[in-house]
Design a protein around this motif. Structure first.
Motif, PDB file in Angstrom:
ATOM      1  N   UNK A 167       0.825  -1.210   0.000  1.00  0.00           N
ATOM      2  CA  UNK A 167       0.000   0.000   0.000  1.00  0.00           C
ATOM      3  C   UNK A 167       0.861   1.263   0.000  1.00  0.00           C
ATOM      4  N   UNK A 168       1.891   1.292   0.847  1.00  0.00           N
ATOM      5  CA  UNK A 168       2.727   2.493   0.885  1.00  0.00           C
ATOM      6  C   UNK A 168       3.509   2.672  -0.405  1.00  0.00           C
ATOM      7  N   UNK A 169       3.931   1.581  -1.023  1.00  0.00           N
ATOM      8  CA  UNK A 169       4.643   1.691  -2.291  1.00  0.00           C
ATOM      9  C   UNK A 169       3.719   2.210  -3.387  1.00  0.00           C
ATOM     10  N   UNK A 170       2.463   1.807  -3.324  1.00  0.00           N
ATOM     11  CA  UNK A 170       1.498   2.262  -4.329  1.00  0.00           C
ATOM     12  C   UNK A 170       1.170   3.738  -4.157  1.00  0.00           C
ATOM     13  N   UNK A 171       0.903   4.145  -2.909  1.00  0.00           N
ATOM     14  CA  UNK A 171       0.476   5.525  -2.666  1.00  0.00           C
ATOM     15  C   UNK A 171       1.631   6.512  -2.680  1.00  0.00           C
ATOM     16  N   UNK A 172       2.826   6.074  -2.282  1.00  0.00           N
ATOM     17  CA  UNK A 172       3.942   6.999  -2.158  1.00  0.00           C
ATOM     18  C   UNK A 172       4.877   7.047  -3.339  1.00  0.00           C
ATOM     19  N   UNK A 173       4.815   6.056  -4.216  1.00  0.00           N
ATOM     20  CA  UNK A 173       5.737   6.043  -5.352  1.00  0.00           C
ATOM     21  C   UNK A 173       5.022   5.806  -6.677  1.00  0.00           C
ATOM     22  N   UNK A 175       1.775   5.610  -7.714  1.00  0.00           N
ATOM     23  CA  UNK A 175       0.676   6.473  -8.146  1.00  0.00           C
ATOM     24  C   UNK A 175       1.137   7.896  -8.468  1.00  0.00           C
ATOM     25  N   UNK A 176       1.959   8.554  -7.628  1.00  0.00           N
ATOM     26  CA  UNK A 176       2.437   9.890  -8.027  1.00  0.00           C
ATOM     27  C   UNK A 176       3.228   9.878  -9.329  1.00  0.00           C
ATOM     28  N   UNK A 177       4.079   8.873  -9.513  1.00  0.00           N
ATOM     29  CA  UNK A 177       4.837   8.803 -10.760  1.00  0.00           C
ATOM     30  C   UNK A 177       3.913   8.583 -11.952  1.00  0.00           C
ATOM     31  N   UNK A 178       2.920   7.721 -11.800  1.00  0.00           N
ATOM     32  CA  UNK A 178       1.995   7.468 -12.906  1.00  0.00           C
ATOM     33  C   UNK A 178       1.219   8.728 -13.273  1.00  0.00           C
ATOM     34  N   UNK A 179       0.788   9.495 -12.273  1.00  0.00           N
ATOM     35  CA  UNK A 179       0.028  10.724 -12.540  1.00  0.00           C
ATOM     36  C   UNK A 179       0.908  11.767 -13.227  1.00  0.00           C
ATOM     37  N   UNK A 180       2.125  11.957 -12.718  1.00  0.00           N
ATOM     38  CA  UNK A 180       3.017  12.983 -13.272  1.00  0.00           C
ATOM     39  C   UNK A 180       3.420  12.635 -14.701  1.00  0.00           C
ATOM     40  N   UNK A 181       3.825  11.395 -14.934  1.00  0.00           N
ATOM     41  CA  UNK A 181       4.300  11.033 -16.268  1.00  0.00           C
ATOM     42  C   UNK A 181       3.149  10.909 -17.269  1.00  0.00           C
ATOM     43  N   UNK A 182       1.963  10.559 -16.797  1.00  0.00           N
ATOM     44  CA  UNK A 182       0.814  10.566 -17.705  1.00  0.00           C
ATOM     45  C   UNK A 182       0.495  11.991 -18.141  1.00  0.00           C
ATOM     46  N   UNK A 183       0.618  12.950 -17.216  1.00  0.00           N
ATOM     47  CA  UNK A 183       0.415  14.350 -17.594  1.00  0.00           C
ATOM     48  C   UNK A 183       1.460  14.827 -18.588  1.00  0.00           C
ATOM     49  N   UNK A 283      -9.465   8.886 -12.063  1.00  0.00           N
ATOM     50  CA  UNK A 283      -9.484   7.599 -11.361  1.00  0.00           C
ATOM     51  C   UNK A 283      -8.407   7.540 -10.284  1.00  0.00           C
ATOM     52  N   UNK A 284      -7.254   8.145 -10.554  1.00  0.00           N
ATOM     53  CA  UNK A 284      -6.178   8.163  -9.560  1.00  0.00           C
ATOM     54  C   UNK A 284      -6.567   9.002  -8.349  1.00  0.00           C
ATOM     55  N   UNK A 285      -7.274  10.114  -8.584  1.00  0.00           N
ATOM     56  CA  UNK A 285      -7.718  10.952  -7.467  1.00  0.00           C
ATOM     57  C   UNK A 285      -8.689  10.209  -6.560  1.00  0.00           C
ATOM     58  N   UNK A 286      -9.485   9.335  -7.109  1.00  0.00           N
ATOM     59  CA  UNK A 286     -10.420   8.554  -6.292  1.00  0.00           C
ATOM     60  C   UNK A 286      -9.723   7.396  -5.584  1.00  0.00           C
ATOM     61  N   UNK A 287      -8.661   6.904  -6.187  1.00  0.00           N
ATOM     62  CA  UNK A 287      -7.989   5.735  -5.631  1.00  0.00           C
ATOM     63  C   UNK A 287      -7.015   6.097  -4.516  1.00  0.00           C
ATOM     64  N   UNK A 288      -6.308   7.205  -4.656  1.00  0.00           N
ATOM     65  CA  UNK A 288      -5.245   7.512  -3.698  1.00  0.00           C
ATOM     66  C   UNK A 288      -5.738   7.694  -2.264  1.00  0.00           C
ATOM     67  N   UNK A 289      -6.811   8.460  -2.000  1.00  0.00           N
ATOM     68  CA  UNK A 289      -7.258   8.569  -0.601  1.00  0.00           C
ATOM     69  C   UNK A 289      -7.709   7.243  -0.007  1.00  0.00           C
ATOM     70  N   UNK A 290      -8.227   6.356  -0.850  1.00  0.00           N
ATOM     71  CA  UNK A 290      -8.621   5.031  -0.353  1.00  0.00           C
ATOM     72  C   UNK A 290      -7.390   4.251   0.095  1.00  0.00           C
ATOM     73  N   UNK A 291      -6.334   4.307  -0.707  1.00  0.00           N
ATOM     74  CA  UNK A 291      -5.097   3.592  -0.350  1.00  0.00           C
ATOM     75  C   UNK A 291      -4.519   4.136   0.950  1.00  0.00           C
ATOM     76  N   UNK A 292      -4.432   5.450   1.057  1.00  0.00           N
ATOM     77  CA  UNK A 292      -3.852   6.054   2.257  1.00  0.00           C
ATOM     78  C   UNK A 292      -4.712   5.784   3.489  1.00  0.00           C
TER      79      UNK A 292
END
Length: 397
Positions: A167-173, A175-183, A283-292
């Motif tokens: 969970x911490x690897x998903x939320x802290x590394x 997901x942020x990388x996926x959002x930034x590089x997708x942008x 979808x990432x915005x909805x997923x991240x608070x759930x993970x945290x």
């Protein structure tokens, strides 16, 4: 006639008195050592979990900053007007969190550098799309570095639980990388057709690299969350995570399809790519608070379990100490009783040469004087006639 002297009782030796206490101390020492090690180990694990919760709070504050920064970059590259209120509010909230726990997480220096870049970017917003793309790229790199710093300093990267680690690897590394590089991928898809023909090959190479950089963490994120659900004992984790995860996975698949260059032309459709990026971002915005939230719940449960273990160990140690103390008190009492008995004199034993004074049937002791009176003897045959004693006048009878 000899009278024996009274015999003194034998006192217990020094080793006999000390040995029971040494035995109790030998039993008490490993109990104390085990209790100390258990208390220290559970205390260290509890401190780590509490520190990880601080990291979760910091990552929760960085999530709106990441969202607002990627949206501001997209608006600057595409020439859309942006008020910047969302980014300003997110930066202020993150600054408040950093002021509260940044010292403990050693993140204040990195946050100060990131905030300075954000302030400069907001004051001197680049008008050229290419310059905006480069400037925002530098700031997002600093933001991802801050994510890594928070995970390292809070101990999230050393989390001992399988589910919480994923969970911490998903939320802290991831997901942020996926959002930034997708942008960045979507923004480069917008910039590439505007570049000169001589730069199209370079643009295609950059698009391919960004496509890999965006899809790789997204794929790892999906795998990590499914592994977390499979390895977790929590019944709520799967129910809360799988639904938004499926939505995110479908959006990533669409992003992968629309970011692939068209065969023959080597170009991408900027409109479809931007729409796919927006769906993935939502979808990432909805997923991240759930993970945290699920990660924080697991850490709270771990802290409660460690507290129970500490008190159970303490109770067992106290019970062992009381039992050994009772045993030591019993041994001391027995030793004192033995010393008191040893201090009392033993009554003298009667001499074998002096007959009991109350027995009239015992013969008198011959002293060699004929005038000594002799008590009467029983008449009749005895068991041993030869051993019967006769006086001087018995022969005349």
């Amino acid at each position: 006639m000899t009278v024996p002297a009274p015999r003194a009782r034998r006192r217990p030796s020094m080793w006999g008195r000390v040995l029971p206490l040494l035995l109790v101390a030998a039993l008490l020492a490993p109990v104390g050592l085990l209790l100390t090690q258990t208390w220290r180990q559970t205390g260290d694990n509890r401190d780590l979990a509490a520190r990880e919760r601080l990291g979760v709070q910091y990552l929760s504050a960085l999530a709106p900053v990441t969202d607002a920064l990627v949206e501001a970059q997209s608006a600057a590259v595409n020439g859309r007007p942006a008020t910047g209120e969302a980014l300003t509010r997110a930066v202020e909230d993150a600054a408040a969190v950093d002021a509260r726990i940044g010292t403990e997480l050693r993140s204040q220096e990195r946050w100060a550098g990131l905030r300075a870049k954000l302030e400069a970017l907001r004051e001197r917003s680049p008008t050229d799309p290419e310059s905006a793309y480069t400037a925002y790229g530098e700031v997002t790199d600093l933001l991802l570095a801050l994510h890594r710093k928070v995970r390292e300093s809070s101990g999230l990267v050393r989390d001992p639980g399988a589910d919480s680690f994923f969970l911490q690897d998903s939320a802290g590394q991831e997901l942020p990388e996926a959002v930034v590089f997708a942008g960045r991928l979507a923004d480069l898809g917008t910039l590439a057709p505007r570049r000169p023909a001589a730069e199209q090959t370079r643009s295609l190479i950059e698009l391919t690299g960004l496509r890999v950089a965006a899809l790789a963490p997204a794929t790892d994120l999906v795998d990590n969350l499914r592994s977390a659900v499979d390895s977790s004992e929590s019944t709520d984790l799967g129910a809360n995570v799988l639904t938004p995860l499926d939505t995110y996975q479908r959006s990533v698949e669409a992003l992968a399809a629309y970011s692939a260059p068209v065969p023959g032309t080597g170009t991408v459709d900027p409109g479809r790519l931007a729409a796919a990026r927006l769906d993935t971002h939502t979808a990432a915005l909805r997923l991240q608070p759930v993970i945290l939230s699920e990660l924080d719940a697991l850490l709270v449960e771990r802290i409660d379990r460690l507290d129970r273990d500490r008190w159970l160990a303490t109770g067992a140690g106290v019970a062992a100490v009381l039992l050994l103390g009772w045993l030591a008190a019993l041994l001391v009492a027995v030793g004192r009783r033995a010393r008191r008995r040893a201090a009392m004199p033993v009554p003298p034993m009667e001499s074998r040469d002096i007959p009991p004074s109350g027995d009239a049937w015992q013969p008198a002791i011959r002293t060699g004087r004929s005038a000594d009176p002799r008590p009467l003897q029983p008449v009749g045959a005895t068991r041993d006639p030869e051993s019967a004693q006769w006086g001087p006048s018995d022969a005349a009878r």
